[in-house]
Design a protein around this motif. Structure first.
Motif, mmCIF file in Angstrom:
data_model
loop_
_atom_site.group_PDB
_atom_site.id
_atom_site.type_symbol
_atom_site.label_atom_id
_atom_site.label_comp_id
_atom_site.label_asym_id
_atom_site.label_seq_id
_atom_site.Cartn_x
_atom_site.Cartn_y
_atom_site.Cartn_z
ATOM 1 N N LEU A 210 -9.644 -9.165 25.970
ATOM 2 C CA LEU A 210 -10.686 -9.554 25.036
ATOM 3 C C LEU A 210 -11.683 -8.427 24.811
ATOM 4 O O LEU A 210 -12.375 -8.381 23.779
ATOM 5 C CB LEU A 210 -11.438 -10.787 25.557
ATOM 6 N N MET A 211 -11.774 -7.495 25.783
ATOM 7 C CA MET A 211 -12.805 -6.468 25.741
ATOM 8 C C MET A 211 -12.262 -5.053 25.667
ATOM 9 O O MET A 211 -12.935 -4.161 25.143
ATOM 10 C CB MET A 211 -13.715 -6.614 26.970
ATOM 11 N N VAL A 212 -11.081 -4.818 26.222
ATOM 12 C CA VAL A 212 -10.512 -3.469 26.220
ATOM 13 C C VAL A 212 -9.078 -3.527 25.731
ATOM 14 O O VAL A 212 -8.353 -4.491 26.008
ATOM 15 C CB VAL A 212 -10.570 -2.829 27.628
ATOM 16 N N PRO A 213 -8.622 -2.512 24.993
ATOM 17 C CA PRO A 213 -7.238 -2.515 24.496
ATOM 18 C C PRO A 213 -6.245 -2.328 25.624
ATOM 19 O O PRO A 213 -6.543 -1.687 26.636
ATOM 20 C CB PRO A 213 -7.213 -1.331 23.530
ATOM 21 N N GLN A 214 -5.065 -2.902 25.441
ATOM 22 C CA GLN A 214 -4.011 -2.803 26.434
ATOM 23 C C GLN A 214 -2.924 -1.844 25.935
ATOM 24 O O GLN A 214 -2.697 -1.711 24.729
ATOM 25 C CB GLN A 214 -3.391 -4.176 26.695
ATOM 26 N N ALA A 215 -2.262 -1.183 26.862
ATOM 27 C CA ALA A 215 -1.175 -0.265 26.521
ATOM 28 C C ALA A 215 0.040 -0.614 27.365
ATOM 29 O O ALA A 215 -0.095 -1.090 28.500
ATOM 30 C CB ALA A 215 -1.591 1.179 26.762
ATOM 31 N N PRO A 216 1.243 -0.409 26.839
ATOM 32 C CA PRO A 216 2.457 -0.687 27.622
ATOM 33 C C PRO A 216 2.476 0.124 28.907
ATOM 34 O O PRO A 216 1.948 1.239 28.975
ATOM 35 C CB PRO A 216 3.586 -0.253 26.677
ATOM 36 N N VAL A 217 3.062 -0.449 29.945
ATOM 37 C CA VAL A 217 3.140 0.225 31.244
ATOM 38 C C VAL A 217 3.882 1.549 31.105
ATOM 39 O O VAL A 217 4.941 1.628 30.471
ATOM 40 C CB VAL A 217 3.851 -0.685 32.278
ATOM 41 N N SER A 391 -15.743 -21.650 30.069
ATOM 42 C CA SER A 391 -15.150 -21.389 28.761
ATOM 43 C C SER A 391 -14.111 -22.464 28.477
ATOM 44 O O SER A 391 -13.112 -22.581 29.191
ATOM 45 C CB SER A 391 -14.505 -19.998 28.734
ATOM 46 N N LEU A 392 -14.345 -23.252 27.428
ATOM 47 C CA LEU A 392 -13.381 -24.276 27.048
ATOM 48 C C LEU A 392 -12.216 -23.673 26.276
ATOM 49 O O LEU A 392 -11.134 -24.262 26.228
ATOM 50 C CB LEU A 392 -14.069 -25.348 26.192
ATOM 51 N N SER A 393 -12.420 -22.498 25.699
ATOM 52 C CA SER A 393 -11.371 -21.859 24.912
ATOM 53 C C SER A 393 -10.348 -21.150 25.794
ATOM 54 O O SER A 393 -9.147 -21.220 25.537
ATOM 55 C CB SER A 393 -11.992 -20.855 23.930
ATOM 56 N N ASP A 394 -10.818 -20.474 26.856
ATOM 57 C CA ASP A 394 -9.923 -19.688 27.703
ATOM 58 C C ASP A 394 -9.660 -20.327 29.058
ATOM 59 O O ASP A 394 -8.809 -19.843 29.813
ATOM 60 C CB ASP A 394 -10.490 -18.282 27.910
ATOM 61 N N LYS A 424 -6.720 -13.979 34.421
ATOM 62 C CA LYS A 424 -7.313 -12.648 34.395
ATOM 63 C C LYS A 424 -7.579 -12.137 32.984
ATOM 64 O O LYS A 424 -8.383 -11.212 32.814
ATOM 65 C CB LYS A 424 -6.416 -11.649 35.133
ATOM 66 N N ARG A 425 -6.943 -12.719 31.988
ATOM 67 C CA ARG A 425 -7.180 -12.257 30.620
ATOM 68 C C ARG A 425 -8.508 -12.775 30.080
ATOM 69 O O ARG A 425 -8.974 -12.337 29.030
ATOM 70 C CB ARG A 425 -6.035 -12.677 29.697
ATOM 71 N N GLY A 426 -9.156 -13.708 30.780
ATOM 72 C CA GLY A 426 -10.406 -14.288 30.314
ATOM 73 C C GLY A 426 -11.619 -13.441 30.652
ATOM 74 O O GLY A 426 -11.581 -12.563 31.513
ATOM 75 N N LEU A 427 -12.730 -13.721 29.990
ATOM 76 C CA LEU A 427 -13.972 -12.980 30.202
ATOM 77 C C LEU A 427 -14.442 -13.092 31.641
ATOM 78 O O LEU A 427 -14.897 -12.109 32.245
ATOM 79 C CB LEU A 427 -15.045 -13.514 29.252
ATOM 80 N N PHE A 428 -14.316 -14.277 32.242
ATOM 81 C CA PHE A 428 -14.741 -14.490 33.627
ATOM 82 C C PHE A 428 -13.571 -14.324 34.601
ATOM 83 O O PHE A 428 -13.742 -13.821 35.712
ATOM 84 C CB PHE A 428 -15.360 -15.886 33.776
ATOM 85 N N GLY A 429 -12.386 -14.759 34.187
ATOM 86 C CA GLY A 429 -11.227 -14.687 35.059
ATOM 87 C C GLY A 429 -10.842 -13.270 35.451
ATOM 88 O O GLY A 429 -10.216 -13.061 36.504
ATOM 89 N N GLN A 430 -11.228 -12.277 34.639
ATOM 90 C CA GLN A 430 -10.905 -10.891 34.979
ATOM 91 C C GLN A 430 -11.543 -10.453 36.302
ATOM 92 O O GLN A 430 -11.099 -9.489 36.923
ATOM 93 C CB GLN A 430 -11.367 -9.950 33.860
#
Length: 445
Positions: A210-217, A391-394, A424-430
Motif C-alpha cells: 500500500l505504501m511502497v512498490p514491490q519488485a519480483p524476487v 481497518s475494516l477494508s484490510d 503483512k500487506r496491510g498498513l498495520f499488519g506490516q
C-alpha cells in the motif's frame, strides 16, 4: 527572519539550547518574566518476538520562555534524545526530508539534539500572531488524520507516539484575526520539511505494498535521488481557516495549498531491473470540522477533499506503478463521559477515491473504526487506557494499552503494550512482528 542558518552556527545553537536548559535550576523564575521548565523521560520497549529490547531511550525536553515586551513573548523548546539500541533509526539518518534550518544534530549514531520549537507570540491590535518554529494543529481525530496535514510527521515509531511528539514543527507564520463573530487564521509555511520515513532495516520501515512498490524476487532495484522542493517562496505551503461558534456548534472551514508530506514512489521497469523515483506533489485540501455537546455526549467530525493523491498498483506493466486520484475522506466521532471516572470514544473513518482502477492495491473505499476507553482510579492518580484502530477494508489493526500512575505531582510511571495484527500487506499488519511491551518514567521540573 526565516533565512537558513549556516550549519556550524545551527548545530551550535541546538547544542547550546540543550546545555543551557539542562544547567538552569529546576522550575527557575530568575526574573519576573523568565521561566524555565522541562521534562525528562525514559522509554523502553521489549519486543514480543525474540524478547529483545526494541528501544531503550531517554529524552530531555527543556523549555525556556520570557517576555520581550509587554505584548511579546519568546518561547524556546529543545530536545536531547539518546537510544542505546539504535534500532529505530540505525546509524545517523541523512535528514534529506528536512531543510537545512530544521534538521537534527547527530552526536554519533545514538544521540541527537534539535530545537523542537522556537517562536514569538505577539498581538497587533485584536489580532494574534505567532512567528517561528511551531506546531499548527487542524482537526482532532484520534489515531487517524484528515485535516491535520500542516506539519509533517516522524514515523520513527510509526503512529505509536502522541501526535504532539511525532509532529515535526515547522518555521511558520500563524496569524489569527477576529472578524465579528468569526476568527480568520492565515498560515504561511516557507519550511520545506516533510515526513521522516525510516530507512529499510529500521524496526518500523514501511514494507506494505500500500505504501511502497514491490519488485519480483531477484530483480535488481536502483534508487534515484528524491526530487525535493527547496525554494522558500515558490514551494511554500499556505493555509486558511475560518472558525466560529454558532448555536452551540464549533465550526471551521479549512483550505490548504501544500505539498503532500510523503513522496510519490514511482516504479519504472528498465533493461537492468527496477528503478525507483520519488518526488513530492502539490495538493489542494478543502474541508471543515464540527462539534457540539449534547449532555454527556460530544458529537464531532471533520471532512476533507484532497487533490492529486497517488496510490500504488500491482501491475508490473504499468508505466510508473501509481494512479492519480482525488480523495474525499471524513471522520465522525462520538465521545461519552456520563459514567464517573470513564471516558469512551468511537470513530468511523472513511476515504473515497474519485478515480479507481482494477490494478490498484487500495480499494476505492477504505474504512476504519477506532474505539478509545479510558478509566481513572485512585482520585485520578492512576489511569488505564485502551485504543483500538481496526481497518475494516484490510482486516488488520492496532491495539494500544497504557497505564499511567502519578507517583508524585511531577513524576509519572508508565507501562503499556502495542499489538499489531493482520496480514503483512496491510498498513498495520506490516508491523505484526514489532509487537512490544513498554515502560517508562516521566519527570517534570
Amino acid at each position: 527572519m526565516f533565512l537558513p542558518t549556516p550549519p556550524s552556527y545551527r548545530h551550535l545553537m541546538a547544542a547550546s539550547a540543550i546545555i543551557v536548559g539542562a544547567a538552569l535550576p529546576a522550575r527557575a523564575e530568575l526574573f519576573d518574566n523568565l521561566e524555565f521548565s522541562g521534562i525528562f523521560e525514559t522509554h523502553t520497549a521489549l519486543a514480543f518476538k525474540g524478547t529483545e529490547l526494541q528501544t531503550s531511550q531517554f529524552s530531555l525536553t527543556p523549555e525556556l520562555s520570557f517576555d520581550i515586551s509587554p505584548t511579546m513573548r519568546f518561547t524556546l523548546i529543545g530536545r536531547l534524545r539518546g537510544d542505546l539500541k539504535d534500532r529505530l533509526e540505525p546509524g545517523a539518518p541523512s535528514n534529506f526530508s528536512r531543510t537545512t534550518f530544521n534538521d537534527r544534530l547527530f552526536l554519533g549514531d545514538q544521540l541527537d539534539a534539535e530545537i523542537r520549537e522556537a517562536y514569538i507570540d505577539t498581538e497587533i491590535g485584536s489580532s494574534y500572531l505567532r512567528l517561528g518554529k511551531q506546531q499548527i494543529v487542524w482537526g482532532q481525530a484520534d489515531g487517524l488524520k484528515v485535516l491535520d496535514i500542516l506539519n509533517p510527521q516522524s514515523f520513527r515509531e510509526f503512529i505509536l507516539p502522541e501526535f504532539e511528539d511525532s509532529r515535526i514543527p515547522l518555521w511558520s507564520v500563524n496569524a489569527e484575526i477576529p472578524i465579528g463573530e468569526l476568527t480568520l487564521q492565515l498560515v504561511w509555511i516557507p519550511d520545506t520539511t516533510y515526513d521522516d520515513i525510516p530507512d529499510q532495516g529500521s524496526t518500523f520501515a514501511f514494507t506494505s505494498p500500500l505504501m511502497v512498490p514491490q519488485a519480483p524476487v531477484g530483480v535488481p532495484i536502483t534508487f534515484a535521488r528524491t526530487n525535493k522542493p527547496s525554494k522558500v517562496i515558490s514551494d511554500s505551503d499556505v493555509g486558511v481557516k475560518l472558525s466560529a461558534f454558532l448555536d452551540g456548534w464549533d465550526l471551521s472551514l479549512n483550505y490548504a495549498y501544500h505539498y503532500f508530506d510523503r513522496p510519490v514512489v514511482r516504479r519504472f521497469i528498465t533493461g537492468e531491473g527496477v528503478a525507483i523515483h520519488q518526488d513530492y506533489m502539490r495538493s489542494h485540501l478543502i474541508g471543515g470540522t464540527f462539534s457540539n455537546v449534547f449532555g454527556d455526549f460530544t458529537l464531532r467530525g471533520e471532512l476533507g477533499y484532497a487533490t492529486n493523491r497517488y496510490f500504488q498498483t500491482d501491475d508490473i506493466g504499468d508505466l510508473d506503478g501509481v494512479v492519480r486520484s482525488n480523495d474525499f475522506s471524513y471522520v465522525l466521532g462520538l465521545d461519552y463521559s456520563g459514567i464517573t471516572d470513564w471516558f469512551l470514544s468511537a470513530q468511523v473513518f472513511q476515504s473515497f477515491l474519485s478515480n479507481h482502477e482494477p490494478d490498484m492495491i487500495r480499494g476505492s473505499v477504505d474504512t476504519s473504526i477506532t474505539f478509545l476507553a479510558r478509566r481513572n482510579f485512585m482520585n485520578e492518580a492512576l489511569t488505564a487506557e485502551a485504543l483500538l484502530i481496526q481497518s475494516l477494508s484490510d482486516g488488520d489493526g492496532l491495539l494500544q494499552l497504557a497505564v499511567t500512575y502519578e507517583w508524585k505531582s511531577n513524576v509519572r510511571l508508565k507501562a503499556g503494550a502495542d499489538i499489531f495484527y493482520g496480514k503483512k500487506r496491510g498498513l498495520f499488519g506490516q508491523f505484526r512482528e514489532a509487537d512490544r511491551l513498554t515502560a517508562g518514567i516521566e519527570v517534570a521540573f
